[in-house]
Design an enzyme around this catalytic site. Structure first.
Site, mmCIF file in Angstrom:
data_model
loop_
_atom_site.group_PDB
_atom_site.id
_atom_site.type_symbol
_atom_site.label_atom_id
_atom_site.label_comp_id
_atom_site.label_asym_id
_atom_site.label_seq_id
_atom_site.Cartn_x
_atom_site.Cartn_y
_atom_site.Cartn_z
ATOM 1 N N TYR A 50 -8.443 -2.864 9.940
ATOM 2 C CA TYR A 50 -7.400 -2.809 9.383
ATOM 3 C C TYR A 50 -7.010 -1.405 8.702
ATOM 4 C CZ TYR A 50 -9.202 -7.778 8.468
ATOM 5 O OH TYR A 50 -9.496 -9.079 8.406
ATOM 6 N N HIS B 123 -1.425 -13.622 8.651
ATOM 7 C CA HIS B 123 -1.375 -13.174 6.895
ATOM 8 C C HIS B 123 -0.327 -12.348 6.711
ATOM 9 C CE1 HIS B 123 -5.398 -14.301 5.860
ATOM 10 N NE2 HIS B 123 -5.781 -14.263 6.859
ATOM 11 N N ASN C 130 -11.048 -15.328 2.288
ATOM 12 C CA ASN C 130 -10.520 -15.777 2.426
ATOM 13 C C ASN C 130 -10.696 -17.358 1.049
ATOM 14 O OD1 ASN C 130 -9.014 -15.159 5.012
ATOM 15 N ND2 ASN C 130 -10.944 -16.665 6.181
#
Ligand code: HEM
Length: 490
Positions: free
Chosen positions: A339, A56, A129
């Protein structure tokens, strides 16, 4: 009065005599080490980058707000959703999965749709997404999946062969690949696509009742996609087409908006639902759980500095607020650590102190120090428990959002299948019941073209026999014909 620009300074604020000339010993002499500005300028330049996101990488984003349009108190006590008309500031980052910085925006790919809500109870992030499902359902396969979408180790080239090898050996990917190979894999712009959290999450209301939920952000601009040929033409014309489109639309005052629809499943129904509701490769058909509109998201402000606000923004699946939590979806649980870990690595331990990541409420944490530490709660003790009035967690007011688990042997095992679980049922329904004849024609063309780009014969054959033929017999036959292969035997 004529504008008088400020004098350039070093980063320590000292005014400088020149922006363009280095200090030299005489007009033709060597450049001097005592040119402290030149030293600082070059040293800073060398350190201008942070590591890219691991994937990404290429994206863009904007700021805006979320407005509640319906009473959601029957399902969640989340404070930012507790009143019709209430607005919460947010940032959204759109991205392509496999594209590096500089890659063309319009290549066939899934698009990231990540949102950070700056709520009064801390940041709440949805990292989703533009598709309601995903390629795999167990986090153990995730790095392998991403490796297969990126570049070969020897030549450094992208490889359709790797992609199809991985997909066709991972039948759970069939639903997502059907969407990716349709024209939804080449959205016209980020404004013209829907967004999904994809995974299932848990909501809890003030009375302690729990619900499993799915988030759907429906574009108010309408869905619009490129055909494969159009997307390829745009690659040659404008590498940054999606990034440019969003920035320019907002500059023109055309603020893109999305309606947030929820699917809400009573807690107890998960156990016996016909599909395993925590399997991210499946949708919940709308007739089982209809869409409930609850809000509207609008993007109305461009970043003032792309690096500070878009490169360094860090979205985290683990950022929940009271009334919202994770679910048994393994792809959620497997992402809870990754993350924050990535932001610590990319941006640094104190990434949450940067303006774009900083919550709007006060932070009272016992974490301290680290590089670039900016926040300091003066006078606060640095350990808990303490006798000096430091912050205290209150178990009467807050609790973890949990669900009962069956105790048993610790094991590595596949997802529990529910009665209609099968990797090919839902993509088959999508092909036969949702797609128009034109959508179906484009799907066939796109798959045939993609499978013709350097994919070995035995993988093409597996793709036809073991994959598309199982999605739909007619689809398998058309793809076989397009590839010049014998029709699959069912
Ligand atoms: C176990 C599976 C997964 C792992 C370990 C994982 C890990 C990561 C990591 C480390 C990043 C970079 C974050 C950063 O540096 O800020 C990232 C980005 C991202 N991931 Fe995942 N991911 C997983 C699955 C998924 C799934 C299922 C989705 C969508 C439903 C998703 C959507 C995204 C998006 C949209 C971004 C870009 C966020 C941004 O714009 O900054 N990921 N992921």
């Amino acid at each position: 009065m004529k504008y008088q620009p400020p004098n350039t300074t070093t980063d320590a604020g000292s005014p400088l005599p020149s922006d363009e000339l280095s200090l030299t010993a005489g007009p033709a002499g060597p450049v001097l080490l005592q040119d402290v500005y030149l030293n600082e300028k070059l040293a800073h330049f060398v350190r201008e980058r942070v590591p890219d996101r691991v994937y990404h990488v290429k994206g863009g984003g904007a700021f805006g707000y979320f407005e509640v349009t319906a009473d959601v108190s029957p399902w969640t006590k989340a404070a930012f959703l507790n009143k019709v008309g209430k607005r919460t500031p947010l940032i959204v980052r759109f991205s392509a999965v496999a594209a590096e910085e500089g890659y063309p925006d319009t290549d066939r790919d899934v698009r990231g749709f990540a949102i950070k809500f700056y709520t009064e109870e801390g940041n709440y992030d949805i990292v989703g997404n533009n598709t309601p499902v995903f390629f795999i359902r167990d986090p153990m396969k995730f790095p392998d999946f991403i490796h297969s979408q990126e570049r070969l180790p020897d030549s450094g080239l992208r490889s359709n062969n790797m992609q199809w090898d991985f997909w066709t050996l991972s039948p759970e990917s069939a639903h997502q690949v059907t969407i990716l190979m349709s024209d939804r894999g080449t959205p016209r712009t980020w404004r013209h696509m829907d967004g999904f959290a994809s995974s299932t999450y848990l909501w809890e209301n003030a009375g302690g009742e729990k619900f499993w939920v799915k988030y759907h952000f429906k574009t108010e601009q309408g869905i619009s996609n490129f055909t494969d040929a159009e997307s390829r033409a745009m690659r040659a014309q404008d590498l940054d087409y999606h990034r440019r489109d969003l920035f320019e639309a907002i500059t023109r005052g055309e603020y893109p908006a999305w309606r947030l629809d929820m699917q809400i499943m009573p807690f107890e129904e998960a156990a016996d639902y016909r599909f395993n509701p925590f399997d991210i490769t499946k949708v919940w058909p709308h007739r089982d759980y209809p869409m409930i509109p609850i809000g509207r998201m609008v993007l109305d402000r461009n970043p003032a500095n792309f690096f500070a606000e878009i490169t360094q923004v860090g979205f985290e699946v683990a950022n929940f607020v009271p009334g919202i939590g994770p679910s048994p979806d393994r792809m959620v649980l497997g992402r809870l650590h990754a993350y924050g870990d990535s932001s610590r690595y990319r941006t640094g331990t104190n990434y949450n102190q940067l303006p774009v990541n900083r919550p709007i409420n006060e932070v009272h944490s016992y974490n301290k120090d680290g590089p670039m530490c900016y926040r300091h709660n003066d006078g606060q003790p640095v350990y808990a428990p303490n006798s000096y009035g430091g912050p205290r967690a209150d178990p009467e007011r807050y609790h973890d959002l949990t669900w009962p688990v069956e105790a048993g042997e610790i094991m590595r095992t596949a997802y529990v299948k529910h009665r209609e679980d099968d990797d090919f049922v839902q993509p088959g329904m999508l092909y036969r019941q949702v797609m128009t004849p034109t959508d179906r024609d484009h799907l066939v063309e796109n798959v045939v073209w993609h499978l013709s780009q350097g994919v070995e014969r035995f993988i093409q054959e597996r793709a036809v026999k073991e994959y598309w033929n199982k999605v739909d017999g007619e689809l398998g036959m058309r793809i076989a014909q397009g590839l010049g292969l014998a029709s699959p035997v069912r």
